[in-house]
Enzyme design. Structure first.
Site, PDB file in Angstrom:
ATOM      1  N   ASP A   1      17.546 -14.082 -44.428  1.00  0.00           N
ATOM      2  CA  ASP A   1      17.234 -13.403 -45.803  1.00  0.00           C
ATOM      3  C   ASP A   1      16.696 -12.660 -45.809  1.00  0.00           C
ATOM      4  OD1 ASP A   1      15.990 -14.085 -48.611  1.00  0.00           O
ATOM      5  OD2 ASP A   1      14.443 -15.008 -47.386  1.00  0.00           O
TER       6      ASP A   1
ATOM      7  N   ASP B   1      12.722 -18.223 -44.930  1.00  0.00           N
ATOM      8  CA  ASP B   1      11.663 -18.744 -44.533  1.00  0.00           C
ATOM      9  C   ASP B   1      10.995 -20.382 -45.447  1.00  0.00           C
ATOM     10  OD1 ASP B   1      12.331 -18.378 -47.782  1.00  0.00           O
ATOM     11  OD2 ASP B   1      10.846 -16.751 -48.482  1.00  0.00           O
TER      12      ASP B   1
ATOM     13  N   ASP C   1      16.111 -21.085 -49.303  1.00  0.00           N
ATOM     14  CA  ASP C   1      17.795 -21.103 -48.423  1.00  0.00           C
ATOM     15  C   ASP C   1      17.781 -22.502 -48.055  1.00  0.00           C
ATOM     16  OD1 ASP C   1      17.487 -18.379 -48.096  1.00  0.00           O
ATOM     17  OD2 ASP C   1      15.239 -17.909 -47.393  1.00  0.00           O
TER      18      ASP C   1
END
Length: 1145
Positions: A475, A832, A836
């Site tokens: 990410d 994080d 996700d």
């Protein structure tokens, strides 16, 4: 009891059923009384052996005791899940009160009704079964068992608001019978049950068989020692299992008292265990730990979701809008309170905040995660698959040795009992029962080292998988870049174009843009301190405006702003005319990753000047604005800012008719026909360690990719900054449009160009195709969706070359991981934990950067704030995998050494003594196996990954060669002994231990004792994935100690030790030294063989089978693309049926 459903006649007795709500195939069976009694008789005659077989294979128990029948009549269900595993569950029944049938019919149109005729009295029965915590009920209309959540899956937002008055006690009782108690029940089995299940494990059954055999064979001391060790092992195992179950239960199970509304208008305090979908819960202002999933209907809530997502920033939840649209917790996350999350505070604006229960028990988000921990999906890893196959190979070796021993023993005229015992004893030697347990020690050591580094693992088998990772996805925000952003500037835009850049929003003149920056957010106050998304905190701080929230019942503020229910007030630094006027936020529509925007409705003093403000991705904001209000240079300015790596947000606004009911205004009404206001630019700095880690992965031949929800040009800029995209590498943008009623789907590949497109594109194409420069593909979420739906034939090729995936929604991140896995990548994902979660769980290795140690968002949770944990995790995975290989090979070689020794000694009418077995197994092999996995990973990531297959030419070839060296060494010791002048032959009238001590036994035992130590050194690999041997000082000291002890036993054991171990005392010191020299020669040869095998000496045998393609699809596809000079086709428009498609067969 004869239970009949309404769909019995339409079902075949042999038909199974694929359940509609899950990928499970179920078959129904009913008890057959005579079969049950026959099985009981067979179990008694077999002394319980049949019951053990049924315990190992429950399916056989069902087939033996039952007959197939329609599901409507089934007592037992045989379930095959999506992974091919079989489960046996019992169908349960529960009588439903007749008075509740009217409500039952209303609930699901009598789908769950099932009647039974008993003594001419009709009773209503609920038929269901429990599987992995979830309840599946029989729906006669559908002719299947369906997950109980099917009863409320079609609820709309309007339906949920209809529950705001609460349920009646009768309705609540009926729903309780249907849905069951609101518990995430993790069973903690009593020690007696655990002991029973553990003892029936094939490993311990084999141990019981072995111990019984040794007792019959008079190996009393050895059998007693192994029995004590097994008891200790079982005790430790039971303690750990129960401890883990208690820990998981404490995390999962939670019961508290909650206040619910009744349809009578009153409120009632009940246990959370009594909650059912449809209950209206009154949320306390001081907060609570949520015991269920619920949709927020009134008020605003500040929630900490770190336990589920790993995201430590509290999230503001807003009321669910009314409407006819269907409700799904995944799409309405901003309006959903999830079970297990901490409600920090609830604000109702003068009234109580209320929420309606949508899911309970294992149907909640937390329940689903706990179920995935309790029942993990099988690990598709080659090493674990090959382990079972390798045990079968050892079993075949044992079978061949048994045949040889029968032939040899038959010639020695031993009794039939002795022949059977000796033959079966070989099986316990050739197949080491401790092998499965031994190979887990490397994983245990790795898990401990990771914990010391702040990396917590809830799925230890995945540590070995870390060693085979071939692609890692990251990410962007908060992972590769800093979590916090700094405001870089604002630029006002309108019909006349963009104004000059304003570096500080405080310098803006009072107007809609400044007001939008100050109020279009979800920042809230907790104990007087603003909390919320770091981006929004910086945005509000940059304006200098302050936030104020209602106190008490909020009536004072409501009346101040025209009677509207005020959520928050933002006011300028001073009330002078030059700084603007305070505004009240009266409606919020929170940010959604899928929508890429958020909006608010505000009013001025007296309730006048109602305005709607919108903030989100610039492209989305522009699409919702009137075209004439968007500056012509919009795209150019956006590309310019994004290319510099800036995070760009667009803002828009519009006046709202004062006659509109702002309480019930729909989001769709607010977010349309807006006027574009301008850009907010924020600088998102790359974390200092990101570039170094990406470079480490690149040098190790590990591909990295960025998966983000940000703008594609911003993502490309960050990718260049952190080294994912090289300075001289070309970036090609993939643009795909979906199929619509007016147009066909298209796919184009275009270069990032400045200046004259024609000339530069031509030069770029020539450079790309002729100079062989590296290129990277970049694609956004919309194009990815169109590519998956309309251009599936091009999808693998795009995935193979794509490095940047931008504007990706959470479900698209999950889909991307799964598509990459279809190409046979071992995919890692680092994020994080917020948006996700799906991708983290779908990946082979998911790493959540979070301070929440108890987070179940992913298999691994790292407390470090950067991606430096990724190479550490890969190094530990490689170290663990190599250690598991070494331990597996060592345990296999150990069994072969002992197997050869016994066969050789059987041939000469003798065997090993009881304490000789004990010395080798316990004091040599076990101690070496325990400490072999210590040490640690190499400090560097090597470009080549370790192998994960045991059934490869180097592994099998080296084992075969080492076995040959072992046999030759033991035979050499035997023949050297028999060739001595002082050699005295064995007594040919005796066999086995009756012939002890003797010269043959002592010489073979002495050399085999050295061989256990030798092979521990030979198979222990260090470079390049582990630290050298001398770093494992405990193992090194143990090797030296055991070598000295064995040398002493050979040279001068002494009369007492010689008597205990049944050793013959050779008086010839030269002969003893010769045995030691023979062991040294054996070591040198085995070590040389291992080095040559590592250097690839066996690869010459591969030429006999010819060249074979890689089994990895991405490797085969990579070769084909490298041989295709015209890929990707730049500046061409492709359609799904056009163009030549490269396929891998």
């Amino acid at each position: 009891m004869d239970v009949r459903g309404s769909a019995v006649e339409s079902q075949s007795a042999r038909d199974g059923l694929l359940t509609p709500d899950s990928r499970m195939y179920i078959q129904g069976y009913m008890w057959v009384r005579w079969r049950v009694w026959c099985c009981r008789l067979a179990a008694a005659l077999s002394l319980g052996l049949l019951l053990i077989v049924f315990h190992w294979q429950p399916r056989l128990a069902v087939l033996a005791r039952c007959r197939s029948c329609p599901l409507a009549l089934a007592d037992i269900l045989l379930i095959r899940d999506s992974f091919g595993r079989r489960h046996v569950v019992k169908v349960l029944t529960e009588e439903v009160e007749d008075d509740s049938m009217a409500l039952l019919v209303e609930l699901e149109d009598s789908d769950c009704r099932d009647t039974a005729q008993l003594h001419k009295e009709e009773r209503t029965l609920l038929r269901y079964y429990l599987f992995e915590g979830l309840r599946y009920i029989w729906l006669a209309k559908k002719g299947s068992f369906c997950r109980v959540s099917v009863l409320n899956e079609n609820w709309t937002c309007k339906d949920l608001h209809g529950f705001q008055k609460g349920l009646s006690p009768l309705e609540q009782s009926v729903r309780k019978q249907m849905y069951g108690p609101n518990l995430i029940d993790v069973p903690v089995k009593p020690y007696v049950q655990l002991l029973f299940e553990e003892v029936l494990n094939p490993f311990y059954v084999f141990q019981v068989f072995s111990i019984t055999l040794w007792l019959v064979d008079h190996y009393y001391f050895y059998a007693i020692c192994i029995f004590i060790i097994s008891i200790l092992s079982i005790g430790i195992s039971l303690h750990e299992i129960r401890k883990q179950s208690i820990t998981l239960r404490n995390m999962a199970q939670f019961v508290t008292n909650v206040t619910i509304r009744r349809n009578s208008g009153g409120e009632e305090c009940v246990s959370s265990e009594e909650l059912v979908p449809g209950d209206c819960v009154v949320l306390p202002q001081e907060g609570l730990l949520l015991p269920c999933d619920a949709a927020l209907l009134a008020g605003e809530c500040l929630v900490n979701e770190s336990m589920l997502t790993g995201e430590s920033v509290p999230v503001l939840k807003t009321p669910l809008p009314t409407g006819d649209g269907g409700y799904r917790s995944e799409t309405e996350r901003r309006h959903t309170l999830f079970c297990g999350t901490q409600l920090i505070q609830a604000k109702g604006g003068g009234v109580s905040a209320v929420a309606v229960v949508t899911s309970t028990g294992f149907c909640t988000a937390k329940g689903s995660l706990v179920s995935s921990i309790m029942h993990p999906q099988p690990t598709d890893f080659r090493f674990y698959q090959d382990s079972a196959t390798f045990l079968l190979l050892l079993g075949f070796v044992a079978f061949m040795g048994t045949i040889y021993s029968i032939v040899v023993l038959f010639k020695t005229d031993v009794t039939w009992l002795e022949l059977v015992i000796r033959s079966l004893d070989l099986v316990t030697i050739a197949v080491p029962p401790a092998l499965p347990a031994a190979i887990t020690t490397g994983t245990i050591y790795a898990q401990r080292r990771l914990k010391k580094q702040g990396i917590f693992c809830i799925s230890p088998p995945r540590i070995n998988i870390c060693g085979k990772i071939s692609l890692f996805c990251f990410d962007k925000t908060g992972t590769l870049t800093e979590e916090g952003l700094d405001v870089w500037g604002v630029m006002e835009g309108g019909t006349a174009g963009f104004s000059e850049l304003v570096p500080d929003p405080r310098l803006l003149a009072p107007g809609p843009l400044l007001s939008g920056l100050a109020c279009c957010h979800t920042v809230t106050l907790l104990q007087g301190q603003p909390i919320g998304d770091p981006l929004e905190l910086k945005m509000v701080e940059s304006t200098g405006w302050t936030l104020r929230e209602p106190e008490g019942n909020g009536n004072a503020l409501d009346s101040e702003f025209g009677g509207h229910r005020v959520l928050a007030v933002v006011q300028p630094p001073s009330q002078s005319a030059s700084s603007g006027q305070a505004v009240a936020v009266v409606r919020r529509f929170p940010f959604s990753s899928a929508l890429q925007r958020m909006s608010v409705v505000t009013v001025a003093h007296g309730g006048h000047s109602a305005l709607a403000f919108l903030k989100g991705s610039p492209e989305m904001v522009a699409s919702l604005c009137r075209a004439e209000t968007v500056p012509k240079e919009f795209s150019r300015k956006l590309c310019s800012f994004s290319s510099e790596g800036l995070r760009v947000l667009g803002l828009a606004y519009k006046p709202v008719d004062e006659n509109t009911d702002l309480r019930s205004i729909e989001r769709e009404e607010v977010e349309k026909d807006l006027q574009f206001l301008g850009f907010l630019m924020m600088k998102n700095l790359v974390k200092p360690k990101s570039a170094r880690v990406i470079n480490l992965l690149r040098l190790a031949n590990l591909r990295s990719a960025m998966v983000t929800g940000d703008n594609i040009l911003t993502a490309v800029s960050v990718a260049k900054t952190c080294g994912m995209v090289g300075v001289d590498d070309t970036v090609i943008f993939v643009n795909a449009t979906p199929h619509t009623a007016r147009s066909m789907p298209t796919l184009t590949f275009s270069l990032e160009e400045d200046g004259d497109p024609a000339g530069q594109t031509s030069n770029a194409i020539q450079s790309l195709y002729q100079s062989g420069l590296d290129y990277h593909l970049a694609i956004n979420g919309k194009s990815f969706a169109a590519l998956c739906n309309d251009f599936s034939e091009y999808l693998p090729k795009v995935l193979l070359r794509a490095t940047v995936f931008a504007r990706m929604a959470p479900d698209q991140k999950t889909q991307l991981v799964k598509e990459l896995q279809k190409l046979n990548y071992r995919v890692g994902m680092c994020g994080d934990g917020a948006n996700d979660c799906g991708a983290l769980r779908a990946a082979d290795v998911g790493v959540s950067l979070s301070e929440a140690e108890a987070s179940v968002a992913s298999p691994f949770t790292s407390k470090t704030e950067d991606i430096s944990c990724v190479p550490l995790l890969i190094r530990e995975g490689r170290c663990s995998l190599v250690t598991s290989f070494s331990l597996f090979r060592y345990m296999a070689v150990y069994s072969l050494i002992q197997f050869c020794s016994v066969l050789i000694l059987y041939t000469v009418r003798t065997t090993l003594a009881d304490l000789q077995f004990l010395f080798c197994d316990l004091f040599v092999v076990t101690l070496l196996a325990i400490v072999m996995g210590r040490g640690g990973p190499s400090e560097e990531l090597h470009p080549h990954r370790p192998s994960a297959s045991l059934l490869t030419l180097p592994v099998l070839g080296s084992l075969l060669l080492h076995t040959g060296m072992i046999v030759l060494g033991q035979l050499a010791a035997l023949f050297i002994t028999t060739s001595q002048d002082w050699y005295v032959p064995l007594n040919s009238t005796l066999f086995g231990v009756a012939n002890l001590p003797n010269m043959e036994n002592t010489s073979v035992f002495s050399l085999s004792a050295f061989q256990y130590i030798i092979m521990a050194v030979v198979v222990t690999k260090g470079y390049p994935h582990k630290k050298p041997l001398f770093y494992n000082w405990i193992f090194l000291c143990l090797l030296v100690g055991l070598f000295a002890l064995t040398t002493w036993l050979v040279l001068y054991p002494g009369p007492f030790v010689g008597y205990i171990l049944k050793l013959h005392d050779f008086f010839d010191m030269d002969f003893k030294m010769l045995l030691v020299a023979l062991a040294a020669l054996n070591f040198l040869i085995c070590f040389l063989v291992e080095v040559l095998v590592d250097r690839g000496i066996l690869n010459c045998l591969r030429s006999l089978r010819g060249t074979r393609q890689s089994k990895k699809l991405y490797k085969r596809l990579n070769i084909l693309l490298s041989e295709s000079p015209s890929w990707p086709p730049l500046n061409e428009t492709l359609s799904p049926t056009e163009h030549t498609v490269i396929q891998c067969s």
